[in-house]
Design an enzyme around this catalytic site. Structure first.
Site, PDB file in Angstrom:
ATOM      1  NE  ARG A  70      -4.285  -1.231   0.169  1.00  0.00           N
ATOM      2  CZ  ARG A  70      -4.476  -2.206  -0.738  1.00  0.00           C
ATOM      3  NH1 ARG A  70      -3.589  -2.441  -1.667  1.00  0.00           N
ATOM      4  NH2 ARG A  70      -5.592  -2.920  -0.729  1.00  0.00           N
ATOM      5  CG  HIS A 121      -3.247  -0.890  -7.308  1.00  0.00           C
ATOM      6  ND1 HIS A 121      -3.659  -0.215  -6.186  1.00  0.00           N
ATOM      7  CD2 HIS A 121      -3.351  -2.201  -6.985  1.00  0.00           C
ATOM      8  CE1 HIS A 121      -4.013  -1.078  -5.246  1.00  0.00           C
ATOM      9  NE2 HIS A 121      -3.829  -2.297  -5.706  1.00  0.00           N
ATOM     10  CB  SER A 169       1.962  -5.859  -8.514  1.00  0.00           C
ATOM     11  OG  SER A 169       1.251  -5.494  -7.351  1.00  0.00           O
ATOM     12  CD  GLU A 193      -3.273   3.042  -5.914  1.00  0.00           C
ATOM     13  OE1 GLU A 193      -4.220   2.377  -6.361  1.00  0.00           O
ATOM     14  OE2 GLU A 193      -2.331   2.534  -5.287  1.00  0.00           O
TER      15      GLU A 193
HETATM   16  C1  OXD Z   1      -5.520  -4.739  -3.615  1.00  0.00           C
HETATM   17  C2  OXD Z   1      -5.431  -5.528  -4.827  1.00  0.00           C
HETATM   18  O1  OXD Z   1      -6.079  -5.159  -2.611  1.00  0.00           O
HETATM   19  O2  OXD Z   1      -4.892  -5.029  -5.835  1.00  0.00           O
HETATM   20  O3  OXD Z   1      -5.023  -3.626  -3.664  1.00  0.00           O
HETATM   21  O4  OXD Z   1      -5.898  -6.660  -4.825  1.00  0.00           O
END
Ligand code: OXD
Length: 317
Positions: free
Chosen positions: A232, A280, A282, A261
């Site tokens: 995070r 975001h 990954s 974000e």
């Molecule tokens: C999260 C995800 O929880 O990408 O951020 O799954």
């Protein structure tokens, strides 16, 4: 009189229909499935809902959901679901076993991007320059420090060990974890950071981990080390990170998550040549990968049996 069917709300801004299609109640049981892509759509039905299957479900709606008892989260992290507004009667469940495979490829991919100097060779190619005097580095023997050695961290540990990396970890207790050579207590975080070539943040965001990577933690890292954040954004003090990158106190950062974000256009991180920004991605959630977890718990919920993968309210994950 006919029994009322349990009602599920599938809440997802982009993919609610795709998730709804994967819901299967056990034979002989039926459920009503509602879909919502926005807070307003969810607000229209939330009073009737027993179960939320959701991605970033708006916390303000908990107060309008008197029947709600279970919220299955559609992502790796639960911090946005596990908020002060969450009523004590609502259970949150996680989705373990799904994201590690994605995230280990992301981590290895970007570690290799560093050691194989991919950017440099491609830049040389664009200039038609034969860069034979520069060799790649080896990942074998490099030390990867996993800050967080839970379900996802362990899969990353196996992947890293498979290419000969030395894997160390950090958790709350310092308790040993299979596949991790040495585990440091979080109180000794800086010791782990000081010996790592790559530091991967994959720890849940809780009041204890917010801002964990502050200026002093960044100062503890080697000047040749890379920070990879797939946890995070708020785990890291962003101002301190920008400063450490600018001053080259660390070699670079690969960042998939941010406190805000999308990352705002004016953010200085966009323009740093030693920061890699990914949006975001990954550990993406996909309906088919999450369906077995949701449907298994749905069968349990309908049978009045305990749910699997419940978030521990005391720990917050
Ligand atoms: C999260 C995800 O929880 O990408 O951020 O799954």
């Amino acid at each position: 009189m006919k029994a009322r069917r349990p009602a599920i709300l599938v809440y997802n801004p982009d993919e609610a229909p795709a998730y709804a299609r994967t819901i299967h109640a056990p034979r002989g049981r039926s459920v009503t499935v509602h879909l919502a892509a926005t807070e307003a759509e969810a607000a229209a039905v939330i009073g009737e809902i027993d179960i939320v299957y959701g991605w970033k479900f708006p916390a303000s709606l908990y107060a309008k959901a008197p029947r709600l008892t279970w919220h299955q989260v559609m992502g790796a992290g639960v911090d946005w679901a596990f908020v002060p507004e969450l009523p004590p009667s609502v259970v949150i469940t996680r989705a373990p076993g799904v994201f590690g495979a994605w995230m280990s490829e992301y981590v290895l991919g970007w570690c290799l991007w560093v050691t194989q100097r991919m950017e440099t060779y491609r830049a040389a190619q664009r200039e038609q320059r034969w860069l034979g005097e520069l060799l790649p580095a080896r990942l074998r023997g490099a030390t990867l420090a996993l800050v967080g050695v839970g379900d996802i961290g362990r899969v990353i540990a196996r992947a890293a060990a498979s290419v000969g990396m030395r894997v160390i970890g950090v958790n709350r207790s310092g308790r040993r974890v299979p596949g991790v050579e040495r585990v440091y207590r979080v109180a000794h975080l800086h010791r782990a950071l000081a010996v790592a070539d790559f530091v991967v943040l994959v720890v849940p965001l809780t009041p204890q981990t917010r801002g964990l990577i502050d200026a002093s933690a960044l100062a503890a890292m080697r000047s040749s080390a890379w920070l990879l954040n797939i946890g995070r954004g708020a785990l890291v003090d962003e101002v301190a990170l920008v400063e450490a990158l600018r001053a080259r106190h660390i070699a670079g950062a690969v960042l998939d998550v941010f406190p805000r974000e999308p990352l705002p256009a004016e953010h200085p991180l966009w323009r740093l040549d030693n920061a890699v920004i990914t949006p975001h991605i990954s550990g993406p959630s996909t309906p088919d990968e999450l369906a077995p977890i949701f449907n298994d718990n749905l069968a349990r919920w309908l049978a009045g049996r305990p749910l699997r993968h419940m978030v521990d309210r005391r720990r917050g994950y």
